[in-house]
Structure formats: C-alpha cells, structure tokens
Design an enzyme around this catalytic site. Sequence first.
Site, PDB file in Angstrom:
ATOM      1  N   GLU A  47      -4.854  -6.458   2.795  1.00  0.00           N
ATOM      2  CA  GLU A  47      -3.688  -7.208   3.245  1.00  0.00           C
ATOM      3  C   GLU A  47      -3.742  -8.670   2.831  1.00  0.00           C
ATOM      4  O   GLU A  47      -2.697  -9.286   2.565  1.00  0.00           O
ATOM      5  CB  GLU A  47      -3.536  -7.079   4.767  1.00  0.00           C
ATOM      6  N   LEU A  84      -5.977  -1.427  -0.548  1.00  0.00           N
ATOM      7  CA  LEU A  84      -5.905  -1.589   0.898  1.00  0.00           C
ATOM      8  C   LEU A  84      -6.497  -2.947   1.243  1.00  0.00           C
ATOM      9  O   LEU A  84      -7.618  -3.064   1.748  1.00  0.00           O
ATOM     10  CB  LEU A  84      -6.661  -0.465   1.608  1.00  0.00           C
ATOM     11  N   GLU A 120       0.829  -1.198   0.000  1.00  0.00           N
ATOM     12  CA  GLU A 120       0.000   0.000   0.000  1.00  0.00           C
ATOM     13  C   GLU A 120       0.871   1.258   0.000  1.00  0.00           C
ATOM     14  O   GLU A 120       1.678   1.465   0.917  1.00  0.00           O
ATOM     15  CB  GLU A 120      -0.911  -0.014   1.232  1.00  0.00           C
ATOM     16  N   GLN A 158       1.671  -1.895   5.906  1.00  0.00           N
ATOM     17  CA  GLN A 158       1.982  -0.560   6.426  1.00  0.00           C
ATOM     18  C   GLN A 158       2.306  -0.572   7.910  1.00  0.00           C
ATOM     19  O   GLN A 158       3.170   0.163   8.378  1.00  0.00           O
ATOM     20  CB  GLN A 158       0.817   0.395   6.150  1.00  0.00           C
ATOM     21  N   PHE A 159       1.585  -1.375   8.679  1.00  0.00           N
ATOM     22  CA  PHE A 159       1.831  -1.540  10.112  1.00  0.00           C
ATOM     23  C   PHE A 159       1.580  -3.003  10.461  1.00  0.00           C
ATOM     24  O   PHE A 159       0.730  -3.663   9.843  1.00  0.00           O
ATOM     25  CB  PHE A 159       0.897  -0.653  10.952  1.00  0.00           C
ATOM     26  N   HIS A 202      -1.668   0.415  15.281  1.00  0.00           N
ATOM     27  CA  HIS A 202      -0.442   0.941  14.675  1.00  0.00           C
ATOM     28  C   HIS A 202       0.778   0.710  15.562  1.00  0.00           C
ATOM     29  O   HIS A 202       1.869   1.167  15.227  1.00  0.00           O
ATOM     30  CB  HIS A 202      -0.583   2.443  14.398  1.00  0.00           C
ATOM     31  N   ILE A 227      -1.549  -6.711   9.661  1.00  0.00           N
ATOM     32  CA  ILE A 227      -1.129  -7.961   9.038  1.00  0.00           C
ATOM     33  C   ILE A 227      -2.103  -9.100   9.285  1.00  0.00           C
ATOM     34  O   ILE A 227      -2.093 -10.106   8.586  1.00  0.00           O
ATOM     35  CB  ILE A 227       0.283  -8.350   9.554  1.00  0.00           C
TER      36      ILE A 227
END
Length: 330
Positions: free
Chosen positions: A65, A63, A34, A87-88, A134, A92
């Site tokens: 995962e 977006l 992403e 991204q974080f 996050h 995941i």
Amino acid sequence: MSRADVREVTLVEAVNMALAWEMAQDESVIVLGEDVATNGGVFRATVGLRERFGYKRVMDTPLAENLIAGTAIGMATQGLKPVAEFQFMGFIYAGMEQIISHAARMRNRTRGRLHCQIVYRAPFGGGIHAPEHHSESTEALFAHIPGLRVVVPSSPQRAYGLLLAAIRNPDPVLFLEPKRIYRAVTQSVVNNGESLPLDTCYTLREGDDVTLVTWGACVMETLQAADTLAQQGVLAEVIDVATVSPLDRETLLCSVAKTGRAVIVHEACRNGGVGAEIAASIAEGAFLDLQAPVVRVTGYDTIMPYYRNEQAYLPQVQDIVEAVEQVIAL
C-alpha cells in the site's frame, strides 16, 4: 437522449461506469492497485477496464500500500491523473505516510508549482461478515488532514457523479465506498459524464421536526427510520453529508435552524468521530435554534467485531428512531 444512456446499476457498477467514462475521455487517467487489472478488483469495481484500456492504463501492483500511494503521487506530479485502489480501508494505514506527508501537502510545499490530482479509492465499513482489518470506518483520521478531501457516496447516482468530480479535482481525494451497500440497491444512472458538486451536503428528505445527519451506508437505515417516524407524525429532514471534509456547514445549520433538533448517525466509533465535529459546528452556529441537545447514534469505541456481533455494533433503524424520540420529548 437515447435509452442506452440510462442504466439501472448498483453502486459498485456506478463506480465502474464513472471510471470507464473518464478514462475514455482523458488518456491521462490511470487506474492502479492490487488485482484491479486481471481480476477487476476484489469487488469487481474495475472489471473490464483492462480489456478496454490496456495494461498501461490499468495496472496491477504488488501487495504494497505504501508503494501504491507513493507511485500515485509520482504520477500526479508528472501530469497523470491516477485512481489508486486500496482493497479495503483497513489496508490503507501503510500508505498514510505518503498520503498525509506528501499528497496532501504537495501544493503547499511547492507553493503551487506541483499538485496531486489523485483519487485514492477504498471500500470501507462493516456489514459484509469480513475478518479483521476489512471493516474499518476510520474516515475521521483523514478528515483531520488539511489538503485532503474525504468523499463518501451513498447511492449509485452519487457514486457516479461524485467519482467523476473527484477525478477532475486538482487536489487529492480519498473516495470511500461503503461496501455494505455496493449491491444493496439499483438506481437509474445517466451515463453522460456529468459530475456532482463536491463539498456539498445533499438533502434527501425534507422535514420540520428533526434533522437527521448521516453519510455512507447509514443513509439506508436513516431513511428507513425517517419512514417509521413519519408514521408517528414526526417529519424528519435527512441530510447526506457526502463530503465529510471539507464540511458543508451551511446546509447543516440551515436545516437545524428550521427543525431545532439534530441526530447524527455514523457507524464509525463515537470518540473523535466526524459526528463530533458536526455536533460542535451545530453548537457553535445554531445554538439558539436548538430545542434539545444534539444526539449521536454511532458505533462503539471498540474494534469492529466479527460477523456474529456486527449487527450489535452497527447503528440500527430502531436506534435512530429511539434517539429521535428522545430529542422530540425534550
């Protein structure tokens, strides 16, 4: 070696350097995730790669995962070497079905006919005042999975060398980047494509009185604690686990055999953490060498709090010092 081969970089810049090096050497290396192409990633770890290698090798994804994880598996089974970014780490979980049920099992399922040469990258850990999902430190979830390596760099030099090794590894690697120290320090990194060994602990500081075991961002506080302890006459050996699965038990046991004491530091919650596996390994392999029980300094068994309480959750230098004082006194 020319001066241009050595660069003073942060950890996130070292990640970028390693990606650029391997992409330049091997056209089968593909980056996807992403915002990794046009924006260079949320932390700018992939900045400049799209301009250098083009859209076909640096690809923005939806977006999604689960799609990212699964697409990387398809690529890998067909001979590509995808480096897929989440991204974080807190994002995941939607991709765990693909990672656990397929990427980690592909070699076994096909009896070696297919394998998944994939790196799943994810910024992880707290300390940046981020919102929910996050600031996750859930490496233990993945350390439990056979067929999946879990690697955590703690410095620019190790980020560079370990990422190169991860990309070249024939089986899937979860590469967790401690974002709290993405830009905390700079280090001279030789940009020559030399990798560092996986599945190996790194002894960062030698000592005879206590073994301090840690990984990721907590290496920073652990080294600071070792400095404080040295002023008190306590010489701590500091070990960076680096690859939390599979675990280099030999290095850990050799250190504890020398010092007789061990303190394990990690910011993930205590229950079922990687620290528990390390403590069990020390109890099994170095019990007669121990002069005191193994002590863990960890996060709490709660969700990572919002930024006002982050520091109360994360292990601090004084927490580590007090734990060492506890085991030294026994």
